[in-house]
Write a protein that holds these residues in place. Structure first.
Motif, PDB file in Angstrom:
ATOM      1  N   VAL A 215       0.829  -1.004  -0.068  1.00  0.00           N
ATOM      2  CA  VAL A 215       0.129   0.021  -0.004  1.00  0.00           C
ATOM      3  C   VAL A 215       0.747   1.159   0.213  1.00  0.00           C
ATOM      4  N   ASN A 216       1.900   1.249   0.887  1.00  0.00           N
ATOM      5  CA  ASN A 216       2.799   2.316   0.643  1.00  0.00           C
ATOM      6  C   ASN A 216       3.605   2.427  -0.405  1.00  0.00           C
ATOM      7  N   LEU A 217       3.942   1.402  -0.937  1.00  0.00           N
ATOM      8  CA  LEU A 217       4.733   1.383  -2.402  1.00  0.00           C
ATOM      9  C   LEU A 217       3.752   1.949  -3.434  1.00  0.00           C
ATOM     10  N   LEU A 218       2.516   1.870  -3.400  1.00  0.00           N
ATOM     11  CA  LEU A 218       1.441   2.316  -4.486  1.00  0.00           C
ATOM     12  C   LEU A 218       1.442   3.788  -4.002  1.00  0.00           C
ATOM     13  N   ARG A 219       1.466   4.279  -2.657  1.00  0.00           N
ATOM     14  CA  ARG A 219       1.230   5.678  -2.702  1.00  0.00           C
ATOM     15  C   ARG A 219       2.536   6.263  -3.119  1.00  0.00           C
ATOM     16  N   ALA A 320      22.018  -0.367  -1.655  1.00  0.00           N
ATOM     17  CA  ALA A 320      20.970   0.109  -1.624  1.00  0.00           C
ATOM     18  C   ALA A 320      20.685   1.500  -0.926  1.00  0.00           C
ATOM     19  N   ILE A 321      19.680   2.009  -1.321  1.00  0.00           N
ATOM     20  CA  ILE A 321      19.073   3.122  -0.806  1.00  0.00           C
ATOM     21  C   ILE A 321      18.108   2.518   0.520  1.00  0.00           C
ATOM     22  N   LEU A 322      18.246   2.727   1.580  1.00  0.00           N
ATOM     23  CA  LEU A 322      17.480   2.258   2.706  1.00  0.00           C
ATOM     24  C   LEU A 322      16.461   3.373   3.282  1.00  0.00           C
ATOM     25  N   VAL A 323      15.167   3.227   3.354  1.00  0.00           N
ATOM     26  CA  VAL A 323      14.070   3.951   3.530  1.00  0.00           C
ATOM     27  C   VAL A 323      13.194   3.495   4.692  1.00  0.00           C
ATOM     28  N   ASP A 324      12.733   4.394   5.503  1.00  0.00           N
ATOM     29  CA  ASP A 324      11.723   4.029   6.545  1.00  0.00           C
ATOM     30  C   ASP A 324      10.369   3.611   5.573  1.00  0.00           C
ATOM     31  N   LYS A 329       6.412   9.068   1.736  1.00  0.00           N
ATOM     32  CA  LYS A 329       7.080  10.211   0.836  1.00  0.00           C
ATOM     33  C   LYS A 329       8.641   9.974   0.916  1.00  0.00           C
ATOM     34  N   GLU A 330       9.133   9.513   1.760  1.00  0.00           N
ATOM     35  CA  GLU A 330      10.529   9.181   1.792  1.00  0.00           C
ATOM     36  C   GLU A 330      11.065   7.811   0.724  1.00  0.00           C
ATOM     37  N   ILE A 335      12.775   6.648  -5.074  1.00  0.00           N
ATOM     38  CA  ILE A 335      12.649   6.374  -6.406  1.00  0.00           C
ATOM     39  C   ILE A 335      13.065   7.502  -7.497  1.00  0.00           C
ATOM     40  N   CYS A 336      12.668   8.684  -7.041  1.00  0.00           N
ATOM     41  CA  CYS A 336      13.014   9.953  -8.057  1.00  0.00           C
ATOM     42  C   CYS A 336      14.348   9.996  -8.011  1.00  0.00           C
TER      43      CYS A 336
END
Length: 379
Positions: A215-219, A320-324, A329-330, A335-336
């Motif tokens: 769900v957060n990936l889709l957002r 890798a880029i690690l995210v919360d 938004k992070e 991704i951008c």
């Protein structure tokens, strides 16, 4: 030695524990011609296709038409029938999941990939929720040795199941060599046509279930589209699991129309091709024991955005880029960054290719065989 391995997780489509046990057995067969292996299988309907495992004479499959649920109920509740009754006396039993195969004699090994079911029972269902929660701690204490898929999982086992540290051995999962081999351009073009991928796409690999955090990936992906990446698609490879209602609702967002491709389960060659042609792997899982898609992506030569939770930082290191994972938004910003910063993407790709060489199923099998010999008296 006579060694029994529970083959049942490999009977269906190869994911997770099934991938682990199939690759473990295949590679043990290549390096051990001395010990006798009995691969235990039981199901009313599912049979392992013989072409999936090429086995030497010291390996045999013991297949019974006993429904999995019936046998698990008897094993988990009454530890009956002991596997010795079905396949003869054994020196070692190895279960590739937290609940043991009951045996009258011999050493008992279990592999625990993660304890997500223990920490987040609300995100599990069925037998895992019913049996694992009540029996995992008992079986961990009864086992002679526990294999953990990562150092993070080892710490969780010690902390949550109150197991002595000396009982737990870390043996990492591997990655199939097929992910390191580039597919012909014609094969990649065919895959793109098959899934209507005429441009760049992000990739996610895993079951559609709450802990994968889709769900957060889709957002996050919606935010990326709004930033001007309208030609980008998101490809989700994996079967539907459970509790997908929120995912399905988010999927109806106008920004996602025609931009999300659900492939379902894919075989190894198709999966390898989709990795190789992707711009990146996006993997915002809330918790993993090892994370096979991470090493598959590194071996395939694509950069990764992944969660900063559980074993994931341990597996990917600086590749890798690690995210919360709770902050979409992070995830969106990461991704951008990879889409616009070619130098960063190339650097992560190089690091990933190098790091992926640390993981191989042959090494997994080698270390597991060493463990068999240590506890079974075979050297």
């Amino acid at each position: 030695m006579r060694i029994a391995i529970d083959l049942r997780p490999a009977l269906k489509k190869g994911t997770g524990v099934g991938t682990y046990v199939q690759n473990l057995v295949e590679n043990l067969a290549q390096i051990d011609q001395e010990n006798r292996y009995f691969l235990f299988s039981s199901s009313l309907r599912d049979r392992l296709p013989r072409e999936r495992l090429s086995l030497p004479d010291n390996f045999s499959i013991k297949d019974y038409r006993i429904p999995v649920r019936v046998l698990n109920f008897l094993w988990h509740r009454y530890r009956f029938p002991p596997v010795d009754y079905l396949i003869g006396a054994v020196d070692i039993t190895h279960s590739p999941h937290p609940l043991m195969m009951p045996a009258k004699k011999g050493k008992r090994i279990i592999t625990i990939h993660d304890l997500f079911f223990w920490e987040y029972p609300e995100m599990t269902k069925g037998e895992i929720k019913r049996d694992y929660l009540t029996l995992a701690e008992l079986h961990a204490h009864l086992a002679d040795v526990i294999i953990a898929a990562s150092e993070n999982t080892k710490k969780d086992i010690i902390r949550l199941l109150k197991v002595p540290e000396e009982k737990v051995r870390v043996i990492y999962d591997g990655v199939a060599e097929s992910f390191r081999h580039r597919l012909p351009s014609q094969s990649l073009a065919f895959l793109r046509k098959q899934f209507s991928l005429d441009g760049d796409y992000l990739l996610f690999v895993g079951t559609i279930e709450p802990r994968k955090n889709l769900v957060n990936l889709l957002r996050a992906f919606q935010g990326v589209v709004k930033r001007g990446f309208g030609g980008l698609k998101l490809v989700i490879v994996g079967e539907r699991g459970w509790r997908t209602e929120e995912f399905d609702k988010e999927l109806q967002s106008p920004e996602l129309k025609g931009r999300v491709v659900l492939t379902g389960y894919l075989g190894p060659e198709e999966l390898a091709g989709l990795y190789q042609a992707a711009r990146m792997l996006t993997f915002p899982s809330l918790g993993e024991g090892f994370g096979l898609p991470l090493v598959e992506a590194m071996a395939s030569g694509i950069p990764i955005i992944a969660s900063d939770t559980s074993c994931i930082p341990e597996v990917v290191g600086d590749a890798a880029i690690l995210v919360d994972p709770y902050n979409h938004k992070e995830i969106e910003q990461a991704i951008c960054s990879l889409l616009t910063d070619t130098e960063l993407a190339e650097k992560l790709t190089r690091r990933g290719l190098e790091r992926s060489c640390r993981f191989s199923w042959k090494e997994t099998a080698k270390q597991t065989l060493q463990l068999y010999r240590q506890i079974g008296g075979g050297g």
